[in-house]
Write a protein that holds these residues in place. Structure first.
Motif, PDB file in Angstrom:
ATOM      1  N   VAL A   1      -7.042 -11.063 -12.237  1.00 30.24           N
ATOM      2  CA  VAL A   1      -5.762 -10.375 -12.094  1.00 30.24           C
ATOM      3  C   VAL A   1      -4.648 -11.348 -12.447  1.00 30.24           C
ATOM      4  N   ALA A   2      -3.719 -10.909 -13.294  1.00 28.14           N
ATOM      5  CA  ALA A   2      -2.614 -11.775 -13.688  1.00 28.14           C
ATOM      6  C   ALA A   2      -1.321 -10.972 -13.753  1.00 28.14           C
ATOM      7  N   GLU A   3      -0.218 -11.665 -13.520  1.00 30.38           N
ATOM      8  CA  GLU A   3       1.109 -11.056 -13.636  1.00 30.38           C
ATOM      9  C   GLU A   3       1.684 -11.407 -14.993  1.00 30.38           C
TER      10      GLU A   3
ATOM     11  N   GLU B   1      -4.985  -6.907 -25.093  1.00 35.08           N
ATOM     12  CA  GLU B   1      -6.253  -7.173 -25.781  1.00 35.08           C
ATOM     13  C   GLU B   1      -6.707  -8.618 -25.555  1.00 35.08           C
ATOM     14  N   ALA B   2      -5.785  -9.557 -25.682  1.00 30.16           N
ATOM     15  CA  ALA B   2      -6.127 -10.971 -25.490  1.00 30.16           C
ATOM     16  C   ALA B   2      -6.517 -11.256 -24.043  1.00 30.16           C
ATOM     17  N   SER B   3      -5.871 -10.583 -23.090  1.00 28.59           N
ATOM     18  CA  SER B   3      -6.214 -10.799 -21.676  1.00 28.59           C
ATOM     19  C   SER B   3      -7.624 -10.301 -21.389  1.00 28.59           C
ATOM     20  N   GLU B   4      -8.008  -9.191 -22.002  1.00 29.46           N
ATOM     21  CA  GLU B   4      -9.365  -8.677 -21.808  1.00 29.46           C
ATOM     22  C   GLU B   4     -10.392  -9.630 -22.424  1.00 29.46           C
ATOM     23  N   ALA B   5     -10.050 -10.233 -23.552  1.00 30.87           N
ATOM     24  CA  ALA B   5     -10.944 -11.224 -24.166  1.00 30.87           C
ATOM     25  C   ALA B   5     -11.131 -12.432 -23.261  1.00 30.87           C
ATOM     26  N   GLU B   6     -10.158 -12.688 -22.395  1.00 31.69           N
ATOM     27  CA  GLU B   6     -10.242 -13.796 -21.426  1.00 31.69           C
ATOM     28  C   GLU B   6     -10.905 -13.366 -20.119  1.00 31.69           C
ATOM     29  N   GLY B   7     -11.336 -12.097 -20.024  1.00 32.97           N
ATOM     30  CA  GLY B   7     -12.029 -11.619 -18.835  1.00 32.97           C
ATOM     31  C   GLY B   7     -11.132 -11.081 -17.741  1.00 32.97           C
ATOM     32  N   LEU B   8      -9.869 -10.822 -18.041  1.00 32.74           N
ATOM     33  CA  LEU B   8      -8.957 -10.281 -17.026  1.00 32.74           C
ATOM     34  C   LEU B   8      -9.093  -8.770 -16.963  1.00 32.74           C
ATOM     35  N   TRP B   9      -9.152  -8.230 -15.752  1.00 30.74           N
ATOM     36  CA  TRP B   9      -9.338  -6.795 -15.598  1.00 30.74           C
ATOM     37  C   TRP B   9      -8.100  -6.053 -15.115  1.00 30.74           C
ATOM     38  N   THR B  10      -7.121  -6.769 -14.586  1.00 33.10           N
ATOM     39  CA  THR B  10      -5.906  -6.102 -14.125  1.00 33.10           C
ATOM     40  C   THR B  10      -4.689  -6.943 -14.474  1.00 33.10           C
ATOM     41  N   LEU B  11      -3.691  -6.284 -15.049  1.00 26.87           N
ATOM     42  CA  LEU B  11      -2.392  -6.912 -15.300  1.00 26.87           C
ATOM     43  C   LEU B  11      -1.360  -6.201 -14.448  1.00 26.87           C
ATOM     44  N   VAL B  12      -0.479  -6.967 -13.838  1.00 24.87           N
ATOM     45  CA  VAL B  12       0.593  -6.393 -13.030  1.00 24.87           C
ATOM     46  C   VAL B  12       1.932  -6.872 -13.573  1.00 24.87           C
ATOM     47  N   ALA B  13       2.962  -6.082 -13.313  1.00 28.61           N
ATOM     48  CA  ALA B  13       4.307  -6.429 -13.737  1.00 28.61           C
ATOM     49  C   ALA B  13       5.291  -5.978 -12.674  1.00 28.61           C
ATOM     50  N   GLY B  14       6.228  -6.837 -12.363  1.00 28.43           N
ATOM     51  CA  GLY B  14       7.338  -6.502 -11.474  1.00 28.43           C
ATOM     52  C   GLY B  14       8.599  -6.416 -12.324  1.00 28.43           C
ATOM     53  N   ILE B  15       9.222  -5.250 -12.357  1.00 30.23           N
ATOM     54  CA  ILE B  15      10.357  -5.004 -13.251  1.00 30.23           C
ATOM     55  C   ILE B  15      11.524  -4.459 -12.435  1.00 30.23           C
ATOM     56  N   MET B  16      12.698  -5.024 -12.615  1.00 26.79           N
ATOM     57  CA  MET B  16      13.867  -4.524 -11.893  1.00 26.79           C
ATOM     58  C   MET B  16      14.083  -3.053 -12.226  1.00 26.79           C
ATOM     59  N   ARG B  17      14.362  -2.292 -11.189  1.00 31.60           N
ATOM     60  CA  ARG B  17      14.484  -0.835 -11.309  1.00 31.60           C
ATOM     61  C   ARG B  17      15.422  -0.424 -12.448  1.00 31.60           C
ATOM     62  N   GLU B  18      16.488  -1.165 -12.644  1.00 35.81           N
ATOM     63  CA  GLU B  18      17.480  -0.813 -13.663  1.00 35.81           C
ATOM     64  C   GLU B  18      17.008  -1.097 -15.089  1.00 35.81           C
TER      65      GLU B  18
ATOM     66  N   CYS C   1       2.302   1.390 -22.842  1.00 40.11           N
ATOM     67  CA  CYS C   1       1.155   0.503 -23.060  1.00 40.11           C
ATOM     68  C   CYS C   1       0.093   0.669 -21.983  1.00 40.11           C
ATOM     69  N   GLY C   2       0.128   1.777 -21.265  1.00 41.42           N
ATOM     70  CA  GLY C   2      -0.934   2.092 -20.318  1.00 41.42           C
ATOM     71  C   GLY C   2      -0.732   1.605 -18.901  1.00 41.42           C
ATOM     72  N   PHE C   3       0.447   1.120 -18.570  1.00 40.11           N
ATOM     73  CA  PHE C   3       0.722   0.685 -17.204  1.00 40.11           C
ATOM     74  C   PHE C   3       1.140   1.888 -16.360  1.00 40.11           C
ATOM     75  N   GLU C   4       0.735   1.852 -15.112  1.00 41.33           N
ATOM     76  CA  GLU C   4       1.065   2.908 -14.165  1.00 41.33           C
ATOM     77  C   GLU C   4       2.076   2.372 -13.166  1.00 41.33           C
ATOM     78  N   LEU C   5       3.084   3.174 -12.860  1.00 46.00           N
ATOM     79  CA  LEU C   5       4.051   2.816 -11.833  1.00 46.00           C
ATOM     80  C   LEU C   5       3.406   3.051 -10.475  1.00 46.00           C
ATOM     81  N   LEU C   6       3.202   1.983  -9.714  1.00 42.88           N
ATOM     82  CA  LEU C   6       2.590   2.108  -8.396  1.00 42.88           C
ATOM     83  C   LEU C   6       3.619   2.436  -7.331  1.00 42.88           C
ATOM     84  N   GLY C   7       4.859   2.051  -7.586  1.00 44.73           N
ATOM     85  CA  GLY C   7       5.923   2.298  -6.617  1.00 44.73           C
ATOM     86  C   GLY C   7       6.994   1.231  -6.754  1.00 44.73           C
TER      87      GLY C   7
ATOM     88  N   ARG D   1      -1.870  -2.263 -14.925  1.00 42.89           N
ATOM     89  CA  ARG D   1      -2.758  -1.738 -15.964  1.00 42.89           C
ATOM     90  C   ARG D   1      -4.155  -2.276 -15.691  1.00 42.89           C
ATOM     91  N   ARG D   2      -5.072  -1.371 -15.475  1.00 41.62           N
ATOM     92  CA  ARG D   2      -6.467  -1.722 -15.226  1.00 41.62           C
ATOM     93  C   ARG D   2      -7.229  -1.594 -16.544  1.00 41.62           C
TER      94      ARG D   2
END
Length: 170
Positions: free
Chosen positions: A77-79, A103-120, A131-137, A162-163
């Motif tokens: 898991v990486a941010e 794609e490159a993260s999957e080649a490195e064996g990462l299964w989850t990417l997370v992002a924290g983005i300011m609401r605005e 790009c396939g990311f889901e808003l968790l909240g 993104r899983r």
């Protein structure tokens, strides 16, 4: 479309300049100033680190990953952090760069990417969704701005994930 290639230390000045442009928007980070290259470098995973390079050789954007946790269970898991130069925004560079990072993260064996983005930062939220990311909240009032147009205001962060569909699916 730009060339997507691995980031090197020769890209340091351009990467930090683009980071400063993001800081200047007041909607990209709580950081007031970009770190020096040594600190920037130390806080990121060694791979993947990507830049989008224009035809003239200029860096138009960059994307890197940071470890989510030092605990071994979070090893896949990486941010992510992605920044696009002000003059290059809205041209599809962000999508090309982010999909290459996935794609490159999957080649490195990462299964989850997370992002924290300011609401605005609606453009970044839309980019991640495309790009396939889901808003968790939203992480409400997670930090107080110390500079810029929202100085002194508490900020909400959109938490996105993104899983992988190819790594860690068993």
């Amino acid at each position: 479309m730009p060339t997507i290639r691995p980031m090197t230390s020769a890209d340091a000045d351009a990467v930090l300049q683009i980071y400063q442009e993001g800081i200047d928007t007041g909607h990209a980070t709580f950081e007031r100033d970009p770190a020096d290259w040594a600190k920037f470098d130390a806080g990121k995973l060694a791979r993947p680190r990507l830049v989008a390079q224009g035809d003239s050789g200029d860096v138009l954007g960059w994307a890197v990953l940071s470890p989510m946790s030092s605990r071994c269970v979070y090893g896949g898991v990486a941010e992510l952090t992605i920044y696009i130069a002000a003059a290059a925004r809205g041209q599809g560079i962000g999508k090309a760069l982010l999909m290459a990072l996935v794609e490159a993260s999957e080649a490195e064996g990462l299964w989850t990417l997370v992002a924290g983005i300011m609401r605005e930062n609606e453009a970044s939220i839309r980019l991640h969704e495309a790009c396939g990311f889901e808003l968790l909240g939203y992480r409400k009032r997670i930090g107080k701005m110390g500079f810029g147009p929202m100085k002194g205001k508490w900020r909400d962060i959109a938490w996105m994930e993104r899983r992988s569909e190819v790594v860690g699916v068993g």
